[in-house]
Scaffold this active site. Structure first.
Site, PDB file in Angstrom:
ATOM      1  N   GLY A  12       0.735  -1.328   0.037  1.00  0.00           N
ATOM      2  CA  GLY A  12      -0.021   0.159  -0.125  1.00  0.00           C
ATOM      3  C   GLY A  12       0.724   1.297  -0.016  1.00  0.00           C
ATOM      4  O   GLY A  12       0.260   2.448   0.268  1.00  0.00           O
ATOM      5  N   HIS A 110       1.261   0.751 -13.158  1.00  0.00           N
ATOM      6  CA  HIS A 110       2.052  -0.413 -13.616  1.00  0.00           C
ATOM      7  C   HIS A 110       3.623   0.052 -13.458  1.00  0.00           C
ATOM      8  O   HIS A 110       3.879   0.992 -14.028  1.00  0.00           O
ATOM      9  CB  HIS A 110       1.725  -1.049 -14.958  1.00  0.00           C
ATOM     10  CG  HIS A 110       2.493  -1.960 -15.394  1.00  0.00           C
ATOM     11  ND1 HIS A 110       2.149  -3.348 -14.899  1.00  0.00           N
ATOM     12  CD2 HIS A 110       3.634  -2.249 -16.265  1.00  0.00           C
ATOM     13  CE1 HIS A 110       2.917  -4.227 -15.431  1.00  0.00           C
ATOM     14  NE2 HIS A 110       3.934  -3.621 -16.131  1.00  0.00           N
ATOM     15  N   ASP A 147      -8.906  -1.368 -19.319  1.00  0.00           N
ATOM     16  CA  ASP A 147      -9.811  -2.060 -20.443  1.00  0.00           C
ATOM     17  C   ASP A 147      -9.648  -3.585 -20.291  1.00  0.00           C
ATOM     18  O   ASP A 147      -9.110  -4.061 -19.289  1.00  0.00           O
ATOM     19  CB  ASP A 147      -9.480  -1.290 -21.836  1.00  0.00           C
ATOM     20  CG  ASP A 147      -8.210  -2.139 -22.532  1.00  0.00           C
ATOM     21  OD1 ASP A 147      -7.591  -2.696 -21.885  1.00  0.00           O
ATOM     22  OD2 ASP A 147      -7.774  -1.624 -23.583  1.00  0.00           O
ATOM     23  N   GLU A 148     -10.457  -4.293 -21.344  1.00  0.00           N
ATOM     24  CA  GLU A 148     -10.532  -5.710 -21.111  1.00  0.00           C
ATOM     25  C   GLU A 148      -9.093  -6.458 -21.103  1.00  0.00           C
ATOM     26  O   GLU A 148      -8.722  -7.602 -20.673  1.00  0.00           O
ATOM     27  CB  GLU A 148     -11.293  -6.089 -22.114  1.00  0.00           C
ATOM     28  CG  GLU A 148     -12.859  -6.013 -21.787  1.00  0.00           C
ATOM     29  CD  GLU A 148     -13.280  -4.693 -21.951  1.00  0.00           C
ATOM     30  OE1 GLU A 148     -12.539  -3.659 -22.460  1.00  0.00           O
ATOM     31  OE2 GLU A 148     -14.506  -4.500 -21.556  1.00  0.00           O
ATOM     32  N   GLY A 149      -8.265  -5.894 -21.728  1.00  0.00           N
ATOM     33  CA  GLY A 149      -6.755  -6.546 -21.678  1.00  0.00           C
ATOM     34  C   GLY A 149      -5.875  -6.287 -20.437  1.00  0.00           C
ATOM     35  O   GLY A 149      -6.465  -5.577 -19.595  1.00  0.00           O
ATOM     36  N   ASP A 151      -3.005  -4.720 -19.083  1.00  0.00           N
ATOM     37  CA  ASP A 151      -2.261  -3.721 -19.251  1.00  0.00           C
ATOM     38  C   ASP A 151      -2.208  -2.859 -20.486  1.00  0.00           C
ATOM     39  O   ASP A 151      -1.184  -2.349 -21.242  1.00  0.00           O
ATOM     40  CB  ASP A 151      -0.542  -3.823 -18.911  1.00  0.00           C
ATOM     41  CG  ASP A 151      -0.429  -4.272 -17.381  1.00  0.00           C
ATOM     42  OD1 ASP A 151      -1.304  -3.997 -16.429  1.00  0.00           O
ATOM     43  OD2 ASP A 151       0.436  -5.486 -17.249  1.00  0.00           O
TER      44      ASP A 151
END
Ligand code: GAR
Length: 259
Positions: A12, A110, A147-149, A151
């Site tokens: 965190g 990321h 989104d759906e992917g 990264d």
């Protein structure tokens, strides 16, 4: 006031950077409504509680199957009425329903310069191990929409960080956190809180005006004035040979469709 949920799994430190930035005014007009961890032992939960923020654990182990866990996670966020979900070291595959419900309203950090060292299997220390193995001289961090992917969502902000010859994965991880992650994550949240992130949806257009293929997404952060916004837009439009029309405004992120 931008209401956010921060989803975490471990230490965190990115959550802490957000908490500290709200406290010292680097992020304004923003409130953390809830911190949610899949891991009951996450230090992030302690950090939230210490800051007086509601801290909740929703673990897959509490549910009979993944579907029930996914529903509980989405319900927990929905119930707090948040504008933005912030994934800050959240090591769980985000449910598709959640991605749909919070499209352009969910961001992730990321620890590399996407598209390097990202995608399935690249998380936490693995990212830095791979970067060192490849011998890159520069790495860094990326904040992007989810989104759906894995990264693959539109990139909002990146910051490069030097890789040194004697780095270990742990040392590199720490430098990237200090010099990049803890800076760009708060910065992006503040920009979104002040409606300064613009997402462009660019389409190729056929001569007869019909849109072709899948759109390309571009994010313009730090757009300060209407004029700057239009100038940027026109520049990109000319590159893409597209014409532009302002299509709609998503919650707190300006989405401009060009085609
Ligand atoms: C951070 O380095 C973050 O970028 C990374 O996990 C760490 C969490 O640290 N996230 C990923 O690898 C996501 N693919 P923290 O819990 O101390 O913020």
């Amino acid at each position: 006031m931008l209401k956010i949920a921060v989803l975490v799994s471990g230490g965190g430190t990115n959550l802490q950077a957000i908490i500290d930035s709200i406290a010292d005014g680097r992020i304004t007009d923003t409130e953390i409504k809830v911190v949610i961890s899949n891991n009951p032992k996450a230090k992030a939960l302690e950090r939230a509680a210490k800051a007086g923020i509601e801290a909740v654990c929703i673990s897959p182990k509490q549910y009979a199957d993944r579907e029930l866990f996914n529903d509980a996670l989405l319900e927990a966020v929905n119930a707090r009425g948040v504008d933005l979900i912030v994934l800050a070291g959240f090591m769980v595959v985000v449910p598709e329903k959640m991605i749909k419900a919070y499209r352009n309203r969910m961001i992730n950090i990321h620890p590399s310069l996407i598209p390097s060292f990202c995608g399935t299997g690249y998380y936490g220390l693995h990212v830095h191990e791979a970067a060192l193995k490849r011998g890159v001289k520069i790495s860094g961090a990326t904040v992007h929409f989810v989104d759906e992917g894995t990264d693959t969502g539109p990139i909002i902000m990146q910051k490069p960080v030097e890789v040194r010859p004697d780095d270990t994965p742990e040392v590199l991880q720490r430098r990237i956190m200090e010099q990049a992650e803890w800076q760009i994550m708060p910065k992006v949240i503040d920009l979104i809180a002040h409606d300064k992130v613009i997402l462009l949806e660019l389409h190729a257009v056929r001569a007869d005006g019909v849109l072709e293929g899948a759109p390309i997404f571009h994010v313009l952060p730090e757009v300060k004035a209407e004029l700057a916004f239009l100038t940027h837009t026109v520049e990109i439009m000319q590159d893409m040979e597209a014409v532009c029309c302002i299509q709609f405004l998503a919650a707190r992120v300006h989405v401009v469709q060009t085609g």
